[in-house]
Design an enzyme around this catalytic site. Structure first.
Site, PDB file in Angstrom:
ATOM      1  CD  GLU A   1      19.886 -15.787   6.060  1.00 20.36           C
ATOM      2  OE1 GLU A   1      19.120 -14.828   6.373  1.00 20.36           O
ATOM      3  OE2 GLU A   1      20.263 -15.971   4.899  1.00 20.36           O
TER       4      GLU A   1
ATOM      5  CG  ASP B   1      27.418 -19.572  14.680  1.00 20.62           C
ATOM      6  OD1 ASP B   1      27.611 -19.566  13.456  1.00 20.62           O
ATOM      7  OD2 ASP B   1      26.725 -18.713  15.253  1.00 20.62           O
TER       8      ASP B   1
HETATM    9  N1  HPA Z   1      24.433 -14.410  13.050  1.00 20.86           N
HETATM   10  C1  HPA Z   1      24.181 -13.984  11.824  1.00 20.86           C
HETATM   11  N2  HPA Z   1      24.547 -14.639  10.754  1.00 20.86           N
HETATM   12  C2  HPA Z   1      25.201 -15.796  10.896  1.00 20.86           C
HETATM   13  C3  HPA Z   1      25.500 -16.288  12.151  1.00 20.86           C
HETATM   14  C4  HPA Z   1      25.088 -15.571  13.276  1.00 20.86           C
HETATM   15  O1  HPA Z   1      25.328 -15.973  14.425  1.00 20.86           O
HETATM   16  N3  HPA Z   1      26.179 -17.460  11.977  1.00 20.86           N
HETATM   17  C5  HPA Z   1      26.269 -17.658  10.639  1.00 20.86           C
HETATM   18  N4  HPA Z   1      25.680 -16.653   9.995  1.00 20.86           N
END
Ligand code: HPA
Length: 236
Positions: free
Chosen positions: A179, A204
């Site tokens: 994150e 995700d």
């Molecule tokens: N990267 C960075 N921050 C995030 C992501 C990610 O894939 N998914 C949700 N927050």
């Protein structure tokens, strides 16, 4: 009032939940709080203060990235005397061992960000949760039967990059997900001797390209809010 928040001092509770997105903060207020009032709309970073059961809580927006949450969390802690901030966010899983909707109570945030070093002289690039909220959140999830795992995560300054390999700082510190905010929140809390925790839902899974739809994100938010708000009843 602080530079970026125009609420009156008494309009912010001692315990604040921070979502990245201002509309998520609004959704939380509308769905969970009673007698709530919008207390800030500067830069459309909405903050609402109201009651969850008998507890006065503020829910607001942190924005995205260490720079943004660094500003809001600092002003909440230092200018509004907030004791505890719980970030409620989403993360990308680095491993397919994590599944969509999994919820994480963050043990420590590892980062290549220079935020902690240049703001506070904190040289470590891994900063743990601060204070008692982490334990209370874990206990609360257990009590209400919501599965919650604890692990380290990567707080990245970068969302888009050319190299798809997991960054070194994340590999080295066994970060299962990424994150962009917990590191700065924990750094501010550490420097100011305050309480901070971060609850994340996997939105995700990076190796499999699976993603939550926006409706699914909303459902996951309900579950995470339930844990966070029930935990606030036991904090302080
Ligand atoms: N990267 C960075 N921050 C995030 C992501 C990610 O894939 N998914 C949700 N927050």
């Amino acid at each position: 009032m602080s530079i970026h928040i125009n609420a009156q001092p008494e309009e912010i509770s001692k315990i604040v939940l921070l979502a990245g997105d201002p509309l998520r903060a609004k959704f939380i207020a509308e769905n969970f709080l009673s007698n709530y009032k919008m207390v800030n709309h500067t830069r459309n970073a909405f903050y609402f203060t109201g009651y969850y059961k008998d507890k006065l809580v503020t829910v607001g927006a942190s924005g995205m990235g260490c720079a943004s949450i660094g500003i809001y969390s600092y002003e909440l802690f230092a200018d509004y005397n907030v004791d505890c901030i719980i970030r409620i966010g989403t993360c990308g899983a680095y491993t397919s061992e994590l599944k969509l909707f999994d919820m994480i109570n963050v043990m420590a945030a590892a980062s290549e960000s220079t935020f902690a070093k240049y703001a506070w002289g904190i040289e470590e690039n891994v900063i743990p949760y601060q204070g008692k909220a982490f334990d209370i959140i874990s206990e609360t999830a257990k009590e209400i039967n919501i599965p919650l795992l604890s692990c380290n995560i990567h707080s990245s300054d970068i969302f888009y990059r050319k190299d798809f390999n997991i960054p070194q700082v994340a590999v080295k510190n066994n970060c299962l997900a990424v994150e962009m905010e917990a590191f700065a929140l924990f750094a501010n809390a550490k420097y100011l001797n305050k309480t901070a925790a971060t609850l994340l839902t996997v939105s995700d899974v990076i190796p499999t390209y699976e993603k939550l739809s926006s409706d699914q994100r909303e459902i996951s938010l309900l579950q995470m809010m339930n844990v966070a708000l029930e935990a606030t009843l036991k904090i302080q």
